[in-house]
Design a protein around this motif. Structure first.
Motif, PDB file in Angstrom:
ATOM      1  N   MET A 109       0.848  -1.180   0.000  1.00  0.00           N
ATOM      2  CA  MET A 109       0.000   0.000   0.000  1.00  0.00           C
ATOM      3  C   MET A 109       0.879   1.223   0.000  1.00  0.00           C
ATOM      4  N   SER A 110       0.955   1.867   1.134  1.00  0.00           N
ATOM      5  CA  SER A 110       1.760   3.077   1.153  1.00  0.00           C
ATOM      6  C   SER A 110       2.585   3.155   2.426  1.00  0.00           C
ATOM      7  N   LEU A 111       3.696   3.771   2.260  1.00  0.00           N
ATOM      8  CA  LEU A 111       4.561   4.016   3.404  1.00  0.00           C
ATOM      9  C   LEU A 111       3.826   4.857   4.447  1.00  0.00           C
ATOM     10  N   HIS A 112       3.019   5.777   3.978  1.00  0.00           N
ATOM     11  CA  HIS A 112       2.281   6.638   4.903  1.00  0.00           C
ATOM     12  C   HIS A 112       1.393   5.823   5.842  1.00  0.00           C
ATOM     13  N   ALA A 113       0.689   4.840   5.309  1.00  0.00           N
ATOM     14  CA  ALA A 113      -0.209   4.017   6.135  1.00  0.00           C
ATOM     15  C   ALA A 113       0.578   3.236   7.178  1.00  0.00           C
ATOM     16  N   VAL A 114       1.729   2.713   6.792  1.00  0.00           N
ATOM     17  CA  VAL A 114       2.583   1.954   7.714  1.00  0.00           C
ATOM     18  C   VAL A 114       3.088   2.873   8.818  1.00  0.00           C
ATOM     19  N   GLU A 115       3.600   4.039   8.435  1.00  0.00           N
ATOM     20  CA  GLU A 115       4.119   4.969   9.443  1.00  0.00           C
ATOM     21  C   GLU A 115       3.002   5.503  10.331  1.00  0.00           C
ATOM     22  N   ARG A 116       1.837   5.700   9.753  1.00  0.00           N
ATOM     23  CA  ARG A 116       0.698   6.178  10.558  1.00  0.00           C
ATOM     24  C   ARG A 116       0.345   5.178  11.647  1.00  0.00           C
ATOM     25  N   LEU A 117       0.360   3.887  11.320  1.00  0.00           N
ATOM     26  CA  LEU A 117       0.056   2.883  12.341  1.00  0.00           C
ATOM     27  C   LEU A 117       1.131   2.879  13.427  1.00  0.00           C
ATOM     28  N   LEU A 118       2.389   2.948  13.046  1.00  0.00           N
ATOM     29  CA  LEU A 118       3.460   2.985  14.052  1.00  0.00           C
ATOM     30  C   LEU A 118       3.313   4.205  14.959  1.00  0.00           C
ATOM     31  N   PHE A 119       2.991   5.351  14.372  1.00  0.00           N
ATOM     32  CA  PHE A 119       2.774   6.566  15.150  1.00  0.00           C
ATOM     33  C   PHE A 119       1.601   6.373  16.114  1.00  0.00           C
ATOM     34  N   THR A 120       0.523   5.788  15.616  1.00  0.00           N
ATOM     35  CA  THR A 120      -0.669   5.557  16.441  1.00  0.00           C
ATOM     36  C   THR A 120      -0.370   4.613  17.596  1.00  0.00           C
ATOM     37  N   LEU A 121       0.376   3.552  17.333  1.00  0.00           N
ATOM     38  CA  LEU A 121       0.719   2.610  18.404  1.00  0.00           C
ATOM     39  C   LEU A 121       1.496   3.285  19.517  1.00  0.00           C
ATOM     40  N   ASN A 122       2.289   4.273  19.159  1.00  0.00           N
ATOM     41  CA  ASN A 122       3.071   4.996  20.160  1.00  0.00           C
ATOM     42  C   ASN A 122       2.242   6.015  20.929  1.00  0.00           C
ATOM     43  N   ARG A 123       1.055   6.343  20.442  1.00  0.00           N
ATOM     44  CA  ARG A 123       0.240   7.375  21.073  1.00  0.00           C
ATOM     45  C   ARG A 123      -1.052   6.860  21.699  1.00  0.00           C
ATOM     46  N   ASP A 124      -1.535   5.714  21.249  1.00  0.00           N
ATOM     47  CA  ASP A 124      -2.841   5.207  21.676  1.00  0.00           C
ATOM     48  C   ASP A 124      -2.638   3.899  22.447  1.00  0.00           C
ATOM     49  N   SER A 125      -2.725   3.961  23.761  1.00  0.00           N
ATOM     50  CA  SER A 125      -2.433   2.789  24.585  1.00  0.00           C
ATOM     51  C   SER A 125      -3.429   1.648  24.364  1.00  0.00           C
ATOM     52  N   ASP A 126      -4.691   1.962  24.041  1.00  0.00           N
ATOM     53  CA  ASP A 126      -5.664   0.902  23.778  1.00  0.00           C
ATOM     54  C   ASP A 126      -5.286   0.116  22.524  1.00  0.00           C
ATOM     55  N   LYS A 127      -4.920   0.822  21.469  1.00  0.00           N
ATOM     56  CA  LYS A 127      -4.505   0.143  20.241  1.00  0.00           C
ATOM     57  C   LYS A 127      -3.189  -0.600  20.451  1.00  0.00           C
ATOM     58  N   ALA A 128      -2.304   0.002  21.215  1.00  0.00           N
ATOM     59  CA  ALA A 128      -1.025  -0.661  21.496  1.00  0.00           C
ATOM     60  C   ALA A 128      -1.253  -1.970  22.252  1.00  0.00           C
ATOM     61  N   ASP A 129      -2.131  -1.953  23.237  1.00  0.00           N
ATOM     62  CA  ASP A 129      -2.447  -3.174  23.983  1.00  0.00           C
ATOM     63  C   ASP A 129      -3.058  -4.232  23.075  1.00  0.00           C
ATOM     64  N   ARG A 130      -3.949  -3.796  22.217  1.00  0.00           N
ATOM     65  CA  ARG A 130      -4.574  -4.747  21.289  1.00  0.00           C
ATOM     66  C   ARG A 130      -3.526  -5.337  20.342  1.00  0.00           C
ATOM     67  N   PHE A 131      -2.627  -4.487  19.853  1.00  0.00           N
ATOM     68  CA  PHE A 131      -1.562  -4.977  18.978  1.00  0.00           C
ATOM     69  C   PHE A 131      -0.697  -6.000  19.708  1.00  0.00           C
ATOM     70  N   LEU A 132      -0.342  -5.705  20.944  1.00  0.00           N
ATOM     71  CA  LEU A 132       0.512  -6.605  21.717  1.00  0.00           C
ATOM     72  C   LEU A 132      -0.174  -7.933  22.028  1.00  0.00           C
ATOM     73  N   ASN A 133      -1.474  -7.911  22.253  1.00  0.00           N
ATOM     74  CA  ASN A 133      -2.195  -9.110  22.660  1.00  0.00           C
ATOM     75  C   ASN A 133      -2.854  -9.883  21.518  1.00  0.00           C
ATOM     76  N   GLU A 134      -3.110  -9.201  20.422  1.00  0.00           N
ATOM     77  CA  GLU A 134      -3.812  -9.826  19.295  1.00  0.00           C
ATOM     78  C   GLU A 134      -3.190  -9.389  17.976  1.00  0.00           C
ATOM     79  N   ARG A 135      -1.864  -9.482  17.888  1.00  0.00           N
ATOM     80  CA  ARG A 135      -1.148  -8.900  16.753  1.00  0.00           C
ATOM     81  C   ARG A 135      -1.688  -9.361  15.400  1.00  0.00           C
ATOM     82  N   ALA A 136      -1.822 -10.651  15.193  1.00  0.00           N
ATOM     83  CA  ALA A 136      -2.228 -11.157  13.877  1.00  0.00           C
ATOM     84  C   ALA A 136      -3.613 -10.638  13.470  1.00  0.00           C
ATOM     85  N   SER A 137      -4.582 -10.724  14.367  1.00  0.00           N
ATOM     86  CA  SER A 137      -5.929 -10.264  14.010  1.00  0.00           C
ATOM     87  C   SER A 137      -5.977  -8.739  13.892  1.00  0.00           C
ATOM     88  N   PHE A 138      -5.211  -8.050  14.718  1.00  0.00           N
ATOM     89  CA  PHE A 138      -5.156  -6.587  14.643  1.00  0.00           C
ATOM     90  C   PHE A 138      -4.626  -6.153  13.284  1.00  0.00           C
TER      91      PHE A 138
END
Length: 90
Positions: free
Chosen positions: A1-30
């Motif tokens: 897709m785009s580099l922007h979408a990838v970087e946006r998710l990384l930025f979001t994971l660093n700022r949104d603890s709920d999404k970060a927790d979901r990523f850590l606990n359910e990485r594949a489905s997330f």
């Protein structure tokens, strides 16, 4: 897709603890729910492939912060990126 979408998710994971927790606990489905990613981008996230993300063009500062989501400490992060030394210039 785009580099922007990838970087946006990384930025979001660093700022949104709920999404970060979901990523850590359910990485594949997330990651699978991310409709804007290619299969290769999904694999990079699912596998925690920091080197591939770097080679994809992700900014190193985003990767440093996000490496903790892939279970890396600073030393491991630098070791993983060693093969890419000199690949990017200015």
């Amino acid at each position: 897709m785009s580099l922007h979408a990838v970087e946006r998710l990384l930025f979001t994971l660093n700022r949104d603890s709920d999404k970060a927790d979901r990523f850590l606990n359910e990485r594949a489905s997330f990651i699978d729910a991310e409709k804007y990613f290619t299969d290769e981008e999904k694999r990079m996230f699912t596998d925690g492939d920091v080197l591939a993300l770097y080679r994809h063009g992700v900014h190193p500062l985003l990767l440093v912060q996000a490496s903790r989501f892939f279970g890396m400490d600073g030393k491991q992060f630098h070791e993983v990126l060693k093969p890419a030394v000199g690949e990017r210039t200015a």
